[in-house]
Scaffold this active site. Structure first.
Site, PDB file in Angstrom:
ATOM      1  N   TRP A  32     121.987  62.277  12.074  1.00  0.00           N
ATOM      2  CA  TRP A  32     122.702  61.850  10.843  1.00  0.00           C
ATOM      3  C   TRP A  32     124.057  61.202  11.266  1.00  0.00           C
ATOM      4  O   TRP A  32     125.011  60.707  10.950  1.00  0.00           O
ATOM      5  CB  TRP A  32     123.355  63.187   9.964  1.00  0.00           C
ATOM      6  CG  TRP A  32     124.035  64.405  10.829  1.00  0.00           C
ATOM      7  CD1 TRP A  32     123.710  65.126  11.693  1.00  0.00           C
ATOM      8  CD2 TRP A  32     125.713  64.040  11.361  1.00  0.00           C
ATOM      9  NE1 TRP A  32     124.556  66.186  12.234  1.00  0.00           N
ATOM     10  CE2 TRP A  32     125.420  65.145  12.503  1.00  0.00           C
ATOM     11  CE3 TRP A  32     126.568  63.987  10.732  1.00  0.00           C
ATOM     12  CZ2 TRP A  32     127.042  65.871  11.835  1.00  0.00           C
ATOM     13  CZ3 TRP A  32     127.777  64.550  11.295  1.00  0.00           C
ATOM     14  CH2 TRP A  32     128.057  65.502  12.203  1.00  0.00           C
ATOM     15  N   LYS A  45     132.315  68.958   4.996  1.00  0.00           N
ATOM     16  CA  LYS A  45     132.763  69.738   4.121  1.00  0.00           C
ATOM     17  C   LYS A  45     134.391  69.715   3.613  1.00  0.00           C
ATOM     18  O   LYS A  45     135.042  70.274   2.660  1.00  0.00           O
ATOM     19  CB  LYS A  45     133.428  70.949   4.786  1.00  0.00           C
ATOM     20  CG  LYS A  45     132.636  72.120   6.107  1.00  0.00           C
ATOM     21  CD  LYS A  45     132.515  72.539   6.228  1.00  0.00           C
ATOM     22  CE  LYS A  45     133.007  73.163   8.139  1.00  0.00           C
ATOM     23  NZ  LYS A  45     132.223  72.825   9.097  1.00  0.00           N
ATOM     24  N   HIS A  61     134.763  72.433  19.359  1.00  0.00           N
ATOM     25  CA  HIS A  61     133.687  73.497  19.119  1.00  0.00           C
ATOM     26  C   HIS A  61     133.104  73.808  20.698  1.00  0.00           C
ATOM     27  O   HIS A  61     132.416  72.510  21.014  1.00  0.00           O
ATOM     28  CB  HIS A  61     132.541  73.870  18.337  1.00  0.00           C
ATOM     29  CG  HIS A  61     133.327  74.216  16.362  1.00  0.00           C
ATOM     30  ND1 HIS A  61     133.044  73.751  15.591  1.00  0.00           N
ATOM     31  CD2 HIS A  61     134.277  74.938  16.207  1.00  0.00           C
ATOM     32  CE1 HIS A  61     133.334  74.201  14.427  1.00  0.00           C
ATOM     33  NE2 HIS A  61     134.597  74.686  15.644  1.00  0.00           N
ATOM     34  N   TYR A  95     126.064  70.612  16.626  1.00  0.00           N
ATOM     35  CA  TYR A  95     125.731  69.292  17.019  1.00  0.00           C
ATOM     36  C   TYR A  95     126.201  69.286  18.060  1.00  0.00           C
ATOM     37  O   TYR A  95     127.383  68.098  18.558  1.00  0.00           O
ATOM     38  CB  TYR A  95     126.095  68.227  16.253  1.00  0.00           C
ATOM     39  CG  TYR A  95     125.793  68.935  14.872  1.00  0.00           C
ATOM     40  CD1 TYR A  95     124.127  68.403  14.235  1.00  0.00           C
ATOM     41  CD2 TYR A  95     126.437  69.067  13.986  1.00  0.00           C
ATOM     42  CE1 TYR A  95     123.886  69.285  12.848  1.00  0.00           C
ATOM     43  CE2 TYR A  95     126.019  69.760  12.811  1.00  0.00           C
ATOM     44  CZ  TYR A  95     124.489  69.532  12.478  1.00  0.00           C
ATOM     45  OH  TYR A  95     124.183  70.517  11.303  1.00  0.00           O
ATOM     46  N   TYR A  96     125.251  68.131  19.803  1.00  0.00           N
ATOM     47  CA  TYR A  96     125.782  68.143  20.845  1.00  0.00           C
ATOM     48  C   TYR A  96     125.389  66.908  21.261  1.00  0.00           C
ATOM     49  O   TYR A  96     124.613  65.290  21.823  1.00  0.00           O
ATOM     50  CB  TYR A  96     124.138  68.743  21.785  1.00  0.00           C
ATOM     51  CG  TYR A  96     125.086  70.291  21.457  1.00  0.00           C
ATOM     52  CD1 TYR A  96     125.243  70.971  22.395  1.00  0.00           C
ATOM     53  CD2 TYR A  96     123.483  70.591  20.630  1.00  0.00           C
ATOM     54  CE1 TYR A  96     125.851  71.935  22.803  1.00  0.00           C
ATOM     55  CE2 TYR A  96     123.619  71.920  20.660  1.00  0.00           C
ATOM     56  CZ  TYR A  96     124.838  73.307  22.195  1.00  0.00           C
ATOM     57  OH  TYR A  96     124.763  74.166  22.119  1.00  0.00           O
ATOM     58  N   HIS A 125     132.484  64.962  19.569  1.00  0.00           N
ATOM     59  CA  HIS A 125     132.489  65.348  17.952  1.00  0.00           C
ATOM     60  C   HIS A 125     134.232  65.715  18.180  1.00  0.00           C
ATOM     61  O   HIS A 125     134.069  67.030  18.846  1.00  0.00           O
ATOM     62  CB  HIS A 125     132.689  64.778  17.016  1.00  0.00           C
ATOM     63  CG  HIS A 125     131.752  66.615  16.746  1.00  0.00           C
ATOM     64  ND1 HIS A 125     130.250  66.731  17.615  1.00  0.00           N
ATOM     65  CD2 HIS A 125     132.020  67.730  16.118  1.00  0.00           C
ATOM     66  CE1 HIS A 125     130.093  68.181  17.507  1.00  0.00           C
ATOM     67  NE2 HIS A 125     131.178  68.830  16.082  1.00  0.00           N
TER      68      HIS A 125
HETATM   69  P1  M7G Z   1     129.875  70.918  15.279  1.00  0.00           P
HETATM   70  O1  M7G Z   1     131.031  72.053  15.694  1.00  0.00           O
HETATM   71  O2  M7G Z   1     128.373  71.112  16.054  1.00  0.00           O
HETATM   72  O3  M7G Z   1     129.022  72.400  14.274  1.00  0.00           O
HETATM   73  O4  M7G Z   1     130.818  70.542  14.178  1.00  0.00           O
HETATM   74  P2  M7G Z   1     130.151  73.202  13.596  1.00  0.00           P
HETATM   75  O5  M7G Z   1     128.715  72.442  11.927  1.00  0.00           O
HETATM   76  O6  M7G Z   1     128.727  74.995  13.410  1.00  0.00           O
HETATM   77  O7  M7G Z   1     130.728  73.583  12.584  1.00  0.00           O
HETATM   78  C1  M7G Z   1     129.658  70.139  13.321  1.00  0.00           C
HETATM   79  C2  M7G Z   1     130.974  68.539  11.941  1.00  0.00           C
HETATM   80  O8  M7G Z   1     130.275  68.010  11.191  1.00  0.00           O
HETATM   81  C3  M7G Z   1     130.870  70.262  10.547  1.00  0.00           C
HETATM   82  O9  M7G Z   1     132.256  70.324  11.002  1.00  0.00           O
HETATM   83  C4  M7G Z   1     129.846  69.381  10.045  1.00  0.00           C
HETATM   84  O10 M7G Z   1     130.695  70.344   8.191  1.00  0.00           O
HETATM   85  C5  M7G Z   1     130.445  67.922   9.641  1.00  0.00           C
HETATM   86  N1  M7G Z   1     128.233  67.588  10.093  1.00  0.00           N
HETATM   87  C6  M7G Z   1     127.551  68.081   9.389  1.00  0.00           C
HETATM   88  N2  M7G Z   1     126.945  67.495   8.461  1.00  0.00           N
HETATM   89  C7  M7G Z   1     125.234  67.305   9.245  1.00  0.00           C
HETATM   90  C8  M7G Z   1     127.029  66.444   8.422  1.00  0.00           C
HETATM   91  C9  M7G Z   1     126.932  65.087   8.011  1.00  0.00           C
HETATM   92  O11 M7G Z   1     125.850  64.130   7.321  1.00  0.00           O
HETATM   93  N3  M7G Z   1     127.967  64.034   7.914  1.00  0.00           N
HETATM   94  C10 M7G Z   1     129.633  64.599   7.779  1.00  0.00           C
HETATM   95  N4  M7G Z   1     130.213  63.690   7.578  1.00  0.00           N
HETATM   96  N5  M7G Z   1     130.319  65.837   8.560  1.00  0.00           N
HETATM   97  C11 M7G Z   1     129.235  66.574   8.789  1.00  0.00           C
END
Ligand code: M7G
Length: 318
Positions: free
Chosen positions: A156, A188, A249, A254-255, A258
């Site tokens: 993604w 979110k 975080h 997701y590594y 971001h």
């Molecule tokens: P993280 O710190 O890797 O993990 O953040 P977390 O999900 O446990 O917080 C990844 C961030 O990417 C989160 O805030 C997710 O809500 C957001 N996110 C995840 N996905 C799969 C997507 C996506 O497909 N599109 C968007 N715009 N945000 C995403």
């Protein structure tokens, strides 16, 4: 902006096309949740008004998240004027009602993960949490091999970087391969109100997995994200940097590096001290010591059935 008598202007989201909140999506002819068969409830919260459901869509595992959205101040006049009220009870000066709002003011944010892996299901399952302290050495011998084998797909993220998905949602782009990034709404955030503003900065570089990989070499990248991210959010959404919580975080899900930009008024999931690292602290720590995040011990939460927790247990670290 309208004023509702208490001196506080009604908050609504500013878009660059006009000043109205709009639904950009179209109604789908085939709903992806219509054929969803519920297997079990993973988690629900009356306070947060959300529910996480595991089920099947055409034999594929899926997770559906339903969440009631905040009441928007700018729609209050319409909501109060055009809804029907059913009386529940009346006593002295007190009365309670069921308010039947018009459909367009009564939406439920819906997120679908399909096909969902076992790891997705575990991520959303309510579980007991444990804090783990990871030294720099633990990272290299326990966490890194685990990440390389078992972390969530980054497809993604690459779709965003290659403009194959969410291209129309990009709020800002800096194309520089070393210090550049995309800024776009986190999934979110439904972008209907600024109270729960949530954007993500995703870097172009693909060689930085997480906070652990950062050294002073990355300071120009981090400073660029902070200044251009804050500037863009101020211009686009009218939110000043003093109202933003900007953090990374550790561990992320997701590594691929971001950075989270959320409203300080919104208690975003994962913004607690055990997981969130303020970008301004990260910058200062790297300015003081380039190997700060390579060497220091980091504490983070893991859920009971997280395989990484098992690895730490097997290594006698818990
Ligand atoms: P993280 O710190 O890797 O993990 O953040 P977390 O999900 O446990 O917080 C990844 C961030 O990417 C989160 O805030 C997710 O809500 C957001 N996110 C995840 N996905 C799969 C997507 C996506 O497909 N599109 C968007 N715009 N945000 C995403």
């Amino acid at each position: 902006m309208a004023d509702f008598g208490n001196g506080t202007p009604a908050k609504k989201l500013k878009t660059d096309t006009d000043n109205e909140c709009k639904d950009t999506g179209e109604f789908l002819s085939v709903s992806p949740v219509a054929g969803f068969e519920i297997t079990r409830i993973l988690r629900d919260s009356a306070r947060e008004k959300n529910i996480f459901i595991h089920g099947k869509v055409k034999d594929q595992d899926a997770v559906v998240i339903l969440e009631k959205t905040p009441i928007r101040q700018d729609t209050l006049p319409e909501l109060l004027k055009s809804s029907e009220l059913k009386l529940e009870m009346r006593n002295d000066v007190y009365s309670t009602y069921r308010l039947h709002a018009p459909a367009h003011l009564n939406q439920i944010k819906t997120t679908v993960v399909c096909p969902a892996t076992e790891k997705h299901v575990k991520k959303y399952l309510h579980q007991e949490t444990f804090l783990v302290e990871e030294s720099g050495e633990d990272y290299r011998t326990i966490t890194l091999p685990y990440i390389s084998e078992q972390s969530f797909s980054l497809q993604w993220v690459y779709n965003i970087l290659e403009k194959k998905a969410e291209a129309d949602r990009i709020v800002f782009e800096d194309p520089d391969p070393d210090t550049g990034f995309f800024l776009l709404p986190d999934f979110k955030w439904d972008q209907k109100q600024i109270e729960d503003l949530y954007l993500l900065a995703i870097v172009h570089r693909r060689d930085v997995k997480s906070l652990r990989d950062l050294t002073s070499e990355h300071l120009p990248l981090l400073a660029n994200i902070r200044s251009k991210g804050e500037d863009t959010i101020q211009k686009r959404f009218g939110v000043p940097s003093s109202k933003l919580r900007v953090y990374l975080h550790y561990q992320p899900s997701y590594y691929h590096l971001h950075i989270h930009f959320t409203s300080v008024d919104y208690e975003a999931p994962g913004c607690g001290v055990e997981r969130a690292h303020l970008l301004s602290d990260v910058i200062q720590n790297l300015q003081a010591d380039s190997s700060y995040y390579h060497n220091r011990s980091m504490t983070f939460p893991l859920r009971a059935d997280d395989s990484l927790l098992l690895k730490f247990k097997e290594a006698g670290k818990l």
